[in-house]
Scaffold this active site. Structure first.
Site, PDB file in Angstrom:
ATOM      1  N   LYS A 169       0.957  -1.009  -0.062  1.00 45.10           N
ATOM      2  CA  LYS A 169       0.080  -0.182  -0.094  1.00 45.10           C
ATOM      3  C   LYS A 169       0.627   1.151   0.092  1.00 45.10           C
ATOM      4  O   LYS A 169       1.466   1.409   0.982  1.00 45.10           O
ATOM      5  CB  LYS A 169      -0.824   0.092   1.208  1.00 45.10           C
ATOM      6  N   GLU A 242      10.197   0.354  10.219  1.00 41.60           N
ATOM      7  CA  GLU A 242      11.259   1.501   9.841  1.00 41.60           C
ATOM      8  C   GLU A 242      10.606   2.897  10.384  1.00 41.60           C
ATOM      9  O   GLU A 242       9.739   3.440   9.463  1.00 41.60           O
ATOM     10  CB  GLU A 242      11.674   1.519   8.660  1.00 41.60           C
ATOM     11  N   CYS A 276      14.214  10.318   6.707  1.00 42.11           N
ATOM     12  CA  CYS A 276      14.340   9.871   8.084  1.00 42.11           C
ATOM     13  C   CYS A 276      15.603  10.128   8.783  1.00 42.11           C
ATOM     14  O   CYS A 276      15.699  10.211   9.906  1.00 42.11           O
ATOM     15  CB  CYS A 276      13.839   8.224   8.061  1.00 42.11           C
TER      16      CYS A 276
END
Ligand code: NAD
Length: 475
Positions: A169, A242, A276
């Site tokens: 997704k 993550e 990130c």
């Protein structure tokens, strides 16, 4: 009429009656529509993945490895179309979009050679004991909007290589390039092994809760990661998370400001800071603070913020309105508190596009929201430190533990500091580097489990021990 991008279920490109709009963050124009899937479409995708798993789990290593190489080649062969589309939905400049696409192709090819060998524990005249790895089954992959293609490929590759099948997704903000890739690989991989379905955030919990999905691999925020862990607990699905980060960069007094200014700039501002592992807190030793902070600000003044599709743009817009508002809120909070800015601080939300001027803060306090929280925008707080012990303590004073960096002319000293940082990755005199053969794993609230390398691949498998008693043959 805008282009409608279909979903991939069981080898077919399919649509639903409901569609979601996808917006270009530089122009705020709707540039495509994607299916708004719910439980019914998810059930179809899961059934296809479950059926395909029965065959795929028996496939040879050579067949699986070839599938990854074929996807890698498809990405590379269509890179120009894919990176242009990526810029239009994600906002990143063409050069960075191209890096993402070519990086995804490279990572897929590089990981195709990873082998999970059986481990022989014992083999003598009495007994043979061996540990093998078996695929967990059907995987649900959920990914964010900052690196939509890298993240998609990072879920699909190891899933296929381990013998699993997957339902992926994409983020509702950035599904277009992934769905175009779905169309391109529909005939490249066996039907049902890779299924890609789109929907609102609300599709995520349906995936997490689906009783016929065995594992969730997720990249996104820590807040959502916690919900996934909770959702997956009902039937003890395997999970890999993550999550977010608030990475510190430490610049020692022997680092040459002229050499590191540009690299430090890009460690914070690549992809408009929406990474990130971007440097979100930069600690500079007091001896070089003034010179280096000025050098970074001077470099920044020549970087153009604009539409990523235009030549010369260095930093694009924030990817979506929600994140744009959040970054502006953090900047406003810094202004309200009287923190000093070396650059930026003013923006005009009335204009078109989610653009935030490059923002560099001059020594804000450690508990400023713009320092303590993950900004995920083109914001770089520079902070002064005086001793090694102090800076290590400040860097580690975070619930996050994703990555970090140390910059120094003394490599041994830098490594010594690196080993004291409580993060999954530490770069010494480099930044934002990931390799296909080392685990990428957030410590503390930055993650659970690992991606990349053998450790990442193992997460898609169960260990199975086979013990044979050679002296008890019942014949
Ligand atoms: P997000 O958590 O809001 O969304 C990520 C994905 O989860 C999207 O596909 C979303 O639709 C879906 N989702 C939302 N709510 C869900 C729920 N309750 N259950 C299941 N799925 C749900 O994250 P984002 O805003 O898209 O991405 C930014 C965050 O991602 C940042 O915190 C960033 O640090 C993190 N990130 C981490 C890594 C890493 O490798 N550690 C990489 C990139 C981004």
């Amino acid at each position: 009429m805008v282009t409608q991008y279909k979903n991939l279920i069981n080898g077919e490109m399919v649509e639903t009656s409901e569609w979601l709009d996808v917006v270009n963050p530089a122009t705020e124009e709707v540039i495509g529509q994607v299916p708004a899937c719910g439980q019914a479409e998810l059930d179809k995708a899961v059934a296809a993945a479950r059926a395909a798993f029965q065959t795929w789990k028996k496939s040879s290593y050579a067949e699986r490895s070839a599938a990854l190489k074929a996807i890698s080649k498809t990405i590379a062969d269509n890179s120009e179309e894919l990176y242009r589309l990526l810029t239009s939905e994600q906002g990143k400049p063409h050069a960075q979009a191209k890096q993402e696409i070519m990086g995804a192709s490279f990572m897929m090819a590089a990981q195709s050679d990873l082998v999970l060998e059986d481990e022989l524990v014992k083999d003598d005249e009495k007994e043979n004991i061996r540990t093998r790895r078996v695929p967990v089954g059907v995987v649900g992959g959920i990914v964010p909007w900052n690196f939509p293609v890298s993240m998609a490929v990072q879920k699909i590759g190891p899933a296929l290589l381990s013998g699993c099948t997957i339902i992926l997704k994409p983020s509702p903000f950035t599904p277009l390039t992934t769905l175009r890739l779905a169309e391109l690989i529909a005939d490249v991989v066996p039907a049902g092994t890779v299924n890609i379905i789109t929907g609102e955030d609300s599709l995520g919990p349906l995936i997490t809760a689906h009783p016929d999905i065995d594992k969730i691999t997720f990249t996104g925020s820590t807040a959502t990661g916690k919900k996934i862990m909770e959702g997956a607990s009902a039937d003890l699905k395997r999970i890999t998370l993550e999550l977010g980060g608030n990475d510190a960069s430490i610049v020692m007094p022997d680092a040459d400001p002229k050499k590191v200014a540009e690299q430090l700039f890009w460690s914070s501002f690549s992809n408009a800071g929406q990474i990130c592992v971007a440097a979100k807190r930069v600690y500079i030793h007091e001896d070089i603070y003034d010179e280096l902070s000025q050098a970074i600000a001077d470099y920044a003044k020549n970087v153009v913020v604009g539409d990523g599709a235009e030549q010369g743009t260095g930093v694009g817009p924030i990817q979506n309105k929600k994140q744009y508002d959040r970054v502006l809120e953090l900047i406003q909070d810094a202004k309200d508190n009287g923190y000093k800015f070396l650059l930026g601080g003013d923006s005009d939300p009335s204009g078109t596009g989610y653009f935030v001027p490059l923002t560099i803060l001059d020594n804000p306090p450690e508990d400023a929201r713009i320092v303590a929280e993950e900004q995920f925008g083109p914001v770089m707080p520079l902070m002064k430190f005086s001793s090694e012990e102090e800076v290590i303590e400040r860097a580690n004073n975070s619930d996050y533990g994703l990555a970090g960096a140390v910059w120094s002319a003394d490599e041994a000293k830098a490594v010594e500091i690196a080993e004291k940082l409580e993060t999954g990755t530490v770069w010494v005199n480099q930044f934002l580097k990931l390799t296909p053969h080392t685990p990428f794993a957030g410590h503390k609230q930055s993650g659970f489990g690992a991606e990349y390398g053998i450790e990442g691949l193992k997460e898609f498998t169960y260990p199975q021990v086979i013990m044979v008693n050679k002296q008890n043959v019942p014949a």
